[in-house]
Design a protein around this motif. Sequence first.
Motif, PDB file in Angstrom:
ATOM      1  N   LYS A  81      -9.099  -4.233  -5.171  1.00 26.34           N
ATOM      2  CA  LYS A  81     -10.248  -4.129  -4.273  1.00 26.34           C
ATOM      3  C   LYS A  81     -10.963  -2.800  -4.486  1.00 26.34           C
ATOM      4  O   LYS A  81     -10.414  -1.848  -5.038  1.00 26.34           O
ATOM      5  N   ALA A  82     -12.179  -2.727  -4.001  1.00 27.96           N
ATOM      6  CA  ALA A  82     -12.896  -1.459  -4.015  1.00 27.96           C
ATOM      7  C   ALA A  82     -12.187  -0.465  -3.104  1.00 27.96           C
ATOM      8  O   ALA A  82     -11.663  -0.832  -2.046  1.00 27.96           O
ATOM      9  N   THR A  83     -12.166   0.788  -3.496  1.00 24.04           N
ATOM     10  CA  THR A  83     -11.462   1.819  -2.737  1.00 24.04           C
ATOM     11  C   THR A  83     -11.944   1.895  -1.298  1.00 24.04           C
ATOM     12  O   THR A  83     -11.138   2.052  -0.363  1.00 24.04           O
ATOM     13  N   VAL A  84     -13.259   1.767  -1.087  1.00 24.08           N
ATOM     14  CA  VAL A  84     -13.797   1.872   0.279  1.00 24.08           C
ATOM     15  C   VAL A  84     -13.240   0.781   1.183  1.00 24.08           C
ATOM     16  O   VAL A  84     -13.178   0.952   2.408  1.00 24.08           O
ATOM     17  N   ASP A  85     -12.815  -0.331   0.597  1.00 19.93           N
ATOM     18  CA  ASP A  85     -12.274  -1.426   1.401  1.00 19.93           C
ATOM     19  C   ASP A  85     -10.796  -1.230   1.735  1.00 19.93           C
ATOM     20  O   ASP A  85     -10.247  -1.974   2.547  1.00 19.93           O
ATOM     21  N   VAL A  86     -10.180  -0.253   1.104  1.00 19.22           N
ATOM     22  CA  VAL A  86      -8.749  -0.024   1.288  1.00 19.22           C
ATOM     23  C   VAL A  86      -8.475   1.237   2.107  1.00 19.22           C
ATOM     24  O   VAL A  86      -7.422   1.374   2.740  1.00 19.22           O
ATOM     25  N   LEU A  87      -9.432   2.167   2.133  1.00 17.55           N
ATOM     26  CA  LEU A  87      -9.184   3.468   2.745  1.00 17.55           C
ATOM     27  C   LEU A  87      -8.891   3.386   4.244  1.00 17.55           C
ATOM     28  O   LEU A  87      -8.193   4.250   4.787  1.00 17.55           O
ATOM     29  N   ALA A  88      -9.404   2.383   4.917  1.00 14.14           N
ATOM     30  CA  ALA A  88      -9.080   2.241   6.342  1.00 14.14           C
ATOM     31  C   ALA A  88      -7.581   2.006   6.522  1.00 14.14           C
ATOM     32  O   ALA A  88      -6.957   2.556   7.444  1.00 14.14           O
ATOM     33  N   ASP A  89      -6.998   1.193   5.622  1.00 11.87           N
ATOM     34  CA  ASP A  89      -5.550   0.974   5.687  1.00 11.87           C
ATOM     35  C   ASP A  89      -4.785   2.257   5.363  1.00 11.87           C
ATOM     36  O   ASP A  89      -3.731   2.538   5.954  1.00 11.87           O
ATOM     37  N   VAL A  90      -5.312   3.042   4.413  1.00 12.52           N
ATOM     38  CA  VAL A  90      -4.689   4.334   4.087  1.00 12.52           C
ATOM     39  C   VAL A  90      -4.688   5.241   5.313  1.00 12.52           C
ATOM     40  O   VAL A  90      -3.677   5.842   5.678  1.00 12.52           O
ATOM     41  N   MET A  91      -5.852   5.316   5.984  1.00 14.55           N
ATOM     42  CA  MET A  91      -5.984   6.197   7.146  1.00 14.55           C
ATOM     43  C   MET A  91      -5.032   5.771   8.262  1.00 14.55           C
ATOM     44  O   MET A  91      -4.359   6.607   8.880  1.00 14.55           O
ATOM     45  N   ALA A  92      -4.967   4.476   8.522  1.00 20.71           N
ATOM     46  CA  ALA A  92      -4.073   3.976   9.570  1.00 20.71           C
ATOM     47  C   ALA A  92      -2.624   4.304   9.238  1.00 20.71           C
ATOM     48  O   ALA A  92      -1.849   4.730  10.107  1.00 20.71           O
ATOM     49  N   GLY A  93      -2.249   4.117   7.972  1.00 21.97           N
ATOM     50  CA  GLY A  93      -0.881   4.411   7.573  1.00 21.97           C
ATOM     51  C   GLY A  93      -0.536   5.878   7.725  1.00 21.97           C
ATOM     52  O   GLY A  93       0.547   6.229   8.197  1.00 21.97           O
TER      53      GLY A  93
END
Length: 731
Positions: free
Chosen positions: A125-137
């Motif tokens: 996926k595009a990084t911008v679509d994954v960063l929310a999951d990174v932040m939550a983690g």
Amino acid sequence: MDRELLIEIGCEEIPASWLPGLTSQLGAHLDARLKTLRLTPEAPTETFSTPRRLTARVARLSERQTDLEELVTGPPVSAAFKPGGEASPAATGFAKKYGVEVAALERHETPKGTYLAYRVHQRGKATVDVLADVMAGVLRDLTFPKQMRWDAYLEDGKGALVFARPIRWLVLMYGGRVVPFVIRRPESAQGPTVQDIRSGSNTYGHRFLTTSGRAGRAIKVKTFDDYRARLLENFVILERSERETRIRRELETHARKLGARVSPLVTSQSSLLAEVPDLVEYPSVVAGHFPVEFLQLPEEVLTTTMIHHQHYFPVVGEDGRLKPAFLAVTNMQPEKPEIIARNSERVLTARLRDARFFWDEDRSAPLESRLERLSTILLHKKLGSYREKADRVAALAGWIAGEALHQPAAVEHATLAGRLCKVDLATDMVRELTELQGTMGGIYAREDGLPEPVWKAIYYHYLPIGVEAEAPPSKAQLGAAAITWAAVAIADKLDSVVGMFIGGERPTGSRDPLGLRRQAQGAVKILADLPELTGLDRRITLGPLVARAAEPFGGVGEAAAPLKAFLADRLAYLLEQRGHDVRAVRAVMHGDVDKLSPFEARRKLEALSQMAGSEALQGVASLLKRVKNISKGVASGAMPAGDALTEPAELALRDAIVAGAGGIRDAAARGDYRQAFSGIATLRPVVAKFFDDVMVMSEDATLREARLRLVASLRELILEIADLSEMAADA
């Protein structure tokens, strides 16, 4: 193309002592989450912090996840097809799960047989679509000494979001653009000033200082360089090292103006210089004074009040004596520093007036007169009051001085110091300035005219704390009190450790609320460094000390095994922290913990360090592994007679053991472990020749027994000094 990731978590002020750990955690958890979600950083993660923010930056982060290719195994081929060759329900079900025909499945060989498998290809996926999951983690991963519930949650189904302090704003930007992310607030908590926290491009400057507009106003940023520069314009120094450098520079400048320098106690006995940079975002220093009459108080009272209670820096003159002045670090650049100085002086003077009152009240009666008041202070529900502890420590300290240290002249002083070492817990000064426990007892004992060995033993009995050889107190500081101090300090620490273990209180993981690790560490450090601290060359073993300390509790009982393991672990930690190889530490600490002498273990390690790289010693270590394996279960006994052996190589080994054993044991007995190890190393050629030429497990039972007893004799000789097999290259 790689782009920059910028994260800032803006909070209410985080305790200074938490910030270093949280800053490290942020980087570690961010790296782990990026790796888990297949995002590849092309630059290391950088982390920063101030009391109001945790910041992370990755200068170059890939625009997409790496593609995922995974081989998923299904049913075994034997169960995937019917006897006629048709696909079984297991095979069709597995194929249907991935939307393919059975014919499209692969056959994958495994150690357990052949299985059907499907190779899953998933485009990143595009990084911008994954960063929310990174932040939550990352927010979930951070841990704190104390967690705060502040009516917030994430939409990840894991419930409330706990944090160090309430989060007030969030920056989450990738490539200069905001990545949407929300921390929700329950409807019941929302109001005009309590809303959902949404990621944005706004950070906030200093709470009070600003060059334009209003203090603490929002600042729009695009890149990290822009972020750092805009914060500095708004009186926030992002890099902790820059804040510390600024503080040190201004402290030195202001101290010179006072004709003084910062007291060396600041660096030697406190963490103030390490803590203050995490208390401020834009530090500056002001100088203040206090009435000279307070210099009549003990220096320890003045410095503790300034350093520990006010975070002020005491200053000393050229003669090393305290001056009636101090330096304070503030979180702003005041237009009129004299106003801040005056307020700081007022607060400090009030505290010093209290300290003088406590000093006068405590000195109105001798220290010993407060002994009975210790009966009202509970140590532990299973160990009784501090009065009971005082009696135990007095008896144990006297025994250590007379029996363990063989210094009968020190018994009386050690007993008295042990009985009085906790009495200052019943004084007004220590109730107010708890950091001075022990120290004030020593000062009051000195004021009462007690001998130097007694008051100094009380003064220093909580030490040492560190494991370093130079950790205070030094022999110069102890002077004539060295032996008395050692007896009292060991007695106090062992009474606590042994008593708590017997009472069922034991450290677990990172939890050690009673400081048992620190106390055990201190006891083994004193024993390891006994000659340097007291001038006594005594190889005191742990067993008799523990047994004597346990007598008032009815013996060690079921706590014996965990207590022994705990003390051995503390000694191993001390030796490893001094730079010794872990394998060498294991070698000198083998066998029964009761017979273990910290000083002896230290001296053996020093000898091994001097022989580092010795091929002969390394060869003996490898051969000893073989000796131990082949003689396992063979009890030590008499050396076999020469006529019981037949081969020249075994006779040569027997002669070498007989000839060398006396010298090896004599060298060890007088503490010359280098010579003992050198003696062992000389056995290497004959041992190697023995194993090359001799079949130990002979079919002749008598010969086999003789050879095993010969090998066991070699084993026991070496193990008397150290288990060198732990140092074998393949160990």
